[in-house]
Scaffold this motif. Sequence first.
Motif, PDB file in Angstrom:
ATOM      1  N   UNK A  49       0.832  -1.190   0.000  1.00  0.00           N
ATOM      2  CA  UNK A  49       0.000   0.000   0.000  1.00  0.00           C
ATOM      3  C   UNK A  49       0.869   1.243   0.000  1.00  0.00           C
ATOM      4  N   UNK A  50       0.771   2.021  -1.060  1.00  0.00           N
ATOM      5  CA  UNK A  50       1.577   3.245  -1.188  1.00  0.00           C
ATOM      6  C   UNK A  50       0.673   4.468  -1.097  1.00  0.00           C
ATOM      7  N   UNK A  51       1.207   5.515  -0.465  1.00  0.00           N
ATOM      8  CA  UNK A  51       0.452   6.759  -0.342  1.00  0.00           C
ATOM      9  C   UNK A  51       0.537   7.554  -1.650  1.00  0.00           C
ATOM     10  N   UNK A  52      -0.041   8.751  -1.654  1.00  0.00           N
ATOM     11  CA  UNK A  52      -0.099   9.571  -2.868  1.00  0.00           C
ATOM     12  C   UNK A  52       1.286   9.959  -3.383  1.00  0.00           C
ATOM     13  N   UNK A  53       2.282   9.963  -2.500  1.00  0.00           N
ATOM     14  CA  UNK A  53       3.649  10.300  -2.910  1.00  0.00           C
ATOM     15  C   UNK A  53       4.427   9.067  -3.368  1.00  0.00           C
ATOM     16  N   UNK A  54       3.802   7.887  -3.296  1.00  0.00           N
ATOM     17  CA  UNK A  54       4.466   6.663  -3.728  1.00  0.00           C
ATOM     18  C   UNK A  54       5.262   5.969  -2.641  1.00  0.00           C
ATOM     19  N   UNK A  55       5.157   6.449  -1.406  1.00  0.00           N
ATOM     20  CA  UNK A  55       5.883   5.842  -0.294  1.00  0.00           C
ATOM     21  C   UNK A  55       5.128   4.623   0.221  1.00  0.00           C
ATOM     22  N   UNK A  56       5.831   3.534   0.427  1.00  0.00           N
ATOM     23  CA  UNK A  56       5.211   2.339   0.979  1.00  0.00           C
ATOM     24  C   UNK A  56       4.904   2.585   2.452  1.00  0.00           C
ATOM     25  N   UNK A  57       3.614   2.561   2.813  1.00  0.00           N
ATOM     26  CA  UNK A  57       3.202   2.817   4.196  1.00  0.00           C
ATOM     27  C   UNK A  57       2.457   1.642   4.821  1.00  0.00           C
ATOM     28  N   UNK A  58       2.116   0.637   4.001  1.00  0.00           N
ATOM     29  CA  UNK A  58       1.444  -0.541   4.551  1.00  0.00           C
ATOM     30  C   UNK A  58       1.782  -1.757   3.699  1.00  0.00           C
ATOM     31  N   UNK A  59       1.761  -2.915   4.355  1.00  0.00           N
ATOM     32  CA  UNK A  59       2.169  -4.140   3.687  1.00  0.00           C
ATOM     33  C   UNK A  59       1.594  -5.330   4.446  1.00  0.00           C
ATOM     34  N   UNK A  60       1.267  -6.373   3.727  1.00  0.00           N
ATOM     35  CA  UNK A  60       1.000  -7.679   4.320  1.00  0.00           C
ATOM     36  C   UNK A  60       1.331  -8.736   3.294  1.00  0.00           C
ATOM     37  N   UNK A  61       1.428  -9.968   3.772  1.00  0.00           N
ATOM     38  CA  UNK A  61       1.612 -11.081   2.856  1.00  0.00           C
ATOM     39  C   UNK A  61       0.555 -12.132   3.161  1.00  0.00           C
ATOM     40  N   UNK A  62       0.238 -12.905   2.144  1.00  0.00           N
ATOM     41  CA  UNK A  62      -0.678 -14.022   2.306  1.00  0.00           C
ATOM     42  C   UNK A  62       0.076 -15.283   1.903  1.00  0.00           C
ATOM     43  N   UNK A  63       0.281 -16.141   2.895  1.00  0.00           N
ATOM     44  CA  UNK A  63       0.967 -17.405   2.655  1.00  0.00           C
ATOM     45  C   UNK A  63      -0.052 -18.387   2.080  1.00  0.00           C
ATOM     46  N   UNK A  64       0.337 -19.045   1.016  1.00  0.00           N
ATOM     47  CA  UNK A  64      -0.541 -20.003   0.349  1.00  0.00           C
ATOM     48  C   UNK A  64      -1.022 -21.085   1.320  1.00  0.00           C
ATOM     49  N   UNK A  65      -2.242 -21.570   1.115  1.00  0.00           N
ATOM     50  CA  UNK A  65      -2.761 -22.661   1.955  1.00  0.00           C
ATOM     51  C   UNK A  65      -1.824 -23.868   1.920  1.00  0.00           C
ATOM     52  N   UNK A  66      -1.718 -24.526   3.076  1.00  0.00           N
ATOM     53  CA  UNK A  66      -0.917 -25.738   3.174  1.00  0.00           C
ATOM     54  C   UNK A  66       0.527 -25.526   3.535  1.00  0.00           C
ATOM     55  N   UNK A  67       0.989 -24.280   3.602  1.00  0.00           N
ATOM     56  CA  UNK A  67       2.392 -24.024   3.936  1.00  0.00           C
ATOM     57  C   UNK A  67       2.590 -23.688   5.408  1.00  0.00           C
ATOM     58  N   UNK A  68       1.783 -22.801   5.937  1.00  0.00           N
ATOM     59  CA  UNK A  68       1.849 -22.443   7.353  1.00  0.00           C
ATOM     60  C   UNK A  68       0.664 -23.056   8.096  1.00  0.00           C
ATOM     61  N   UNK A  69      -0.509 -22.906   7.507  1.00  0.00           N
ATOM     62  CA  UNK A  69      -1.752 -23.478   8.017  1.00  0.00           C
ATOM     63  C   UNK A  69      -2.467 -24.150   6.845  1.00  0.00           C
ATOM     64  N   UNK A  70      -3.509 -24.892   7.139  1.00  0.00           N
ATOM     65  CA  UNK A  70      -4.314 -25.488   6.065  1.00  0.00           C
ATOM     66  C   UNK A  70      -4.982 -24.401   5.224  1.00  0.00           C
TER      67      UNK A  70
END
Length: 148
Positions: A49-70
């Motif tokens: 997630x980047x703000x209007x100036x292009x700075x990264x201010x938010x982030x998350x990742x989604x781990x594919x099913x079966x790798x960390x949890x079902x």
Amino acid sequence: MHWTWQRFEALGVDNLYDALQLRSRVFVLEQGPYLDADGLDRQSWHLLGRDAQGTLVSYLRIVDPGLKFDEPSIGRVVIAPEVRGGGTGRALMTEGVAGCERLWPGRAIRISAQAHLERFYGSLGFVRVGPDYLEDQIPHVEMLRAAR
């Protein structure tokens, strides 16, 4: 907020650098040392997630099913300190949940949440499914959002 969804191999060096820098600022410098690069980034979707100036201010990742949890798992949720408290976290998680629902329709979503954020995640439909536990010396709780 400008959202970008990408798999690891499509991130490119600039996006990867920005994501790792933001994660390090919060997870390593603020919360204490631990190994952030846990081997799951390569098998994950990354939401930037980047703000209007292009700075990264938010982030998350989604781990594919079966790798960390079902289930698919949202993690490494991070908001830059300078924008906290203005709804960026809710917007990020709303986009993350929507992404999970697009990628894996009809699947539940599991998270390992910092315990002090249980009420926040609860407001997004996640329910505690276990006792508190320590992860990297921080109290956490496993939470599940039922399939919709």
